[in-house]
Design an enzyme around this catalytic site. Sequence first.
Site, PDB file in Angstrom:
ATOM      1  N   CYS A 203       0.788  -1.244   0.000  1.00 55.79           N
ATOM      2  CA  CYS A 203       0.000   0.000   0.000  1.00 55.79           C
ATOM      3  C   CYS A 203       0.821   1.296   0.000  1.00 55.79           C
ATOM      4  O   CYS A 203       0.366   2.302  -0.537  1.00 55.79           O
ATOM      5  CB  CYS A 203      -1.033   0.005   1.119  1.00 55.79           C
ATOM      6  SG  CYS A 203      -0.382  -0.373   2.739  1.00 55.79           S
TER       7      CYS A 203
ATOM      8  N   CYS B 242      -3.421  -2.474  -0.931  1.00 55.41           N
ATOM      9  CA  CYS B 242      -2.423  -3.406  -0.403  1.00 55.41           C
ATOM     10  C   CYS B 242      -2.017  -4.475  -1.415  1.00 55.41           C
ATOM     11  O   CYS B 242      -1.135  -5.289  -1.134  1.00 55.41           O
ATOM     12  CB  CYS B 242      -2.940  -4.065   0.872  1.00 55.41           C
ATOM     13  SG  CYS B 242      -3.310  -2.878   2.174  1.00 55.41           S
TER      14      CYS B 242
ATOM     15  N   LYS C 124      -6.571  -9.125  10.752  1.00 54.54           N
ATOM     16  CA  LYS C 124      -6.435  -7.683  10.559  1.00 54.54           C
ATOM     17  C   LYS C 124      -7.779  -7.157  10.075  1.00 54.54           C
ATOM     18  O   LYS C 124      -8.234  -7.491   8.973  1.00 54.54           O
ATOM     19  CB  LYS C 124      -5.348  -7.390   9.531  1.00 54.54           C
ATOM     20  CG  LYS C 124      -5.123  -5.910   9.283  1.00 54.54           C
ATOM     21  CD  LYS C 124      -3.966  -5.697   8.319  1.00 54.54           C
ATOM     22  CE  LYS C 124      -3.698  -4.231   8.098  1.00 54.54           C
ATOM     23  NZ  LYS C 124      -2.632  -4.018   7.118  1.00 54.54           N
TER      24      LYS C 124
ATOM     25  N   LYS D 222      -5.213  -7.383  15.128  1.00 55.74           N
ATOM     26  CA  LYS D 222      -5.029  -5.947  14.922  1.00 55.74           C
ATOM     27  C   LYS D 222      -6.338  -5.301  14.508  1.00 55.74           C
ATOM     28  O   LYS D 222      -6.985  -5.826  13.597  1.00 55.74           O
ATOM     29  CB  LYS D 222      -3.978  -5.747  13.829  1.00 55.74           C
ATOM     30  CG  LYS D 222      -3.748  -4.310  13.459  1.00 55.74           C
ATOM     31  CD  LYS D 222      -2.762  -4.222  12.343  1.00 55.74           C
ATOM     32  CE  LYS D 222      -2.723  -2.791  11.885  1.00 55.74           C
ATOM     33  NZ  LYS D 222      -2.039  -2.610  10.664  1.00 55.74           N
TER      34      LYS D 222
HETATM   35  C1  PBG Z   1      -0.367  -1.725   5.885  1.00 55.27           C
HETATM   36  C2  PBG Z   1      -0.490  -1.512   7.346  1.00 55.27           C
HETATM   37  C3  PBG Z   1      -1.417  -0.700   8.042  1.00 55.27           C
HETATM   38  C4  PBG Z   1      -1.046  -0.768   9.388  1.00 55.27           C
HETATM   39  C5  PBG Z   1       0.052  -1.612   9.477  1.00 55.27           C
HETATM   40  N1  PBG Z   1       0.368  -2.092   8.203  1.00 55.27           N
HETATM   41  C6  PBG Z   1      -2.481   0.203   7.601  1.00 55.27           C
HETATM   42  C7  PBG Z   1      -3.652  -0.208   6.827  1.00 55.27           C
HETATM   43  O1  PBG Z   1      -4.038  -1.368   6.714  1.00 55.27           O
HETATM   44  O2  PBG Z   1      -4.217   0.732   6.295  1.00 55.27           O
HETATM   45  C8  PBG Z   1      -1.746  -0.026  10.498  1.00 55.27           C
HETATM   46  C9  PBG Z   1      -0.869   0.371  11.613  1.00 55.27           C
HETATM   47  C10 PBG Z   1      -1.411   1.391  12.523  1.00 55.27           C
HETATM   48  O3  PBG Z   1      -2.517   1.951  12.363  1.00 55.27           O
HETATM   49  O4  PBG Z   1      -0.693   1.682  13.471  1.00 55.27           O
HETATM   50  N2  PBG Z   1      -1.156  -2.708   5.368  1.00 55.27           N
HETATM   51 ZN    ZN Z   2      -1.235  -2.500   3.122  1.00 53.40          ZN
END
Ligand code: PBG
Ligand code: ZN
Length: 307
Positions: free
Chosen positions: A102, A110, A176, A229
């Site tokens: 991304c 992504c 996630k 997450k």
């Molecule tokens: C990338 C990624 C993200 C985060 C970690 N790796 C952002 C997303 O999915 O937009 C989020 C980390 C955070 O908010 O601290 N894929």
């Molecule tokens: Zn990403």
Amino acid sequence: MLRISPKDLVMPYFVAEGYDRKEAVANMPQIARFSIDNLCKDVQEAKRLGISKVLLFGICPRRYKDRFGSYAYSKKSIIPRAVAEIKRKIKGVSVITDICLCAYTSSGHCGILTKENKINNKKTIKALSKIALVHAASGADWVAPSAMAKKQVGAIRKTLDKNGFQKVKILAYSAKFASNFYGPFRGAADSAPKFGDRKAYQLDYSNGKKALKEIGDDIKEGADMVMVKPALSYLDIIKKAREKFSQNPLAAYNTSGEYALVKMGAEKGLWQEQKIVFEIITSIKRAGADIIITYHARDIAKWLKKT
Ligand code: PBG
Ligand code: ZN
């Protein structure tokens, strides 16, 4: 008694091109985008405080972004150079690299998109595997695929093994969620989607069962550690994952949005930062996380030295 130790924590870092840079990140007080030289200084200082694990995110200059996120898998890219430099200068730090597209795609998504703007999963997992390989070759101890592409963990494991990197471990962003708690991160990494959202690949927060299945699948594909997450709105998932996969190391990501809430409340005098951070991090550990990725890591280590 549950006590937080710096050993439980991972400090995330944003790495940018250039020299002698340390730029503030909007809405994330005390967090910066570092050029590699200054990154090494900060990691050294964190290490001295007891932080032995760092997670690196690369920032890709706009002019290098393209449909395929090619800069991400160039050997000259920011993360391979940063990892090599940390490994050369600092001993005893485990380096984890985020594996996603991304920040490198012109779409901000992504994965690699088809003409219809759908994720092309096959191309995406190929690209992710190439990124993992480049990072492993530069000395990364762990790679952390976060694109939520199907079978990304298995594909990366296979590529690493085939190229002699059996020892490089995988921290899978397994559960996630498509969350509202990533806002400040997307500003910091310049990785916001240019159109649409991430709901086609990140998980629906109303579906806890699916999250547990994703974790199980990633373990089968070879993940050495799995992750939930964000953390705070998902403590139930952390607890269930801990119970269901009791033998498997489990990480939780206390995200940028969760960090910003704490900081902004503290600035307004709603609570004392140190106290609320200990409450939050303890709750994540109590739910069952072995490892917590948090932007507070460096501060916590500092506070622990004083008490
Ligand atoms: C990338 C990624 C993200 C985060 C970690 N790796 C952002 C997303 O999915 O937009 C989020 C980390 C955070 O908010 O601290 N894929
Ligand atoms: Zn990403």
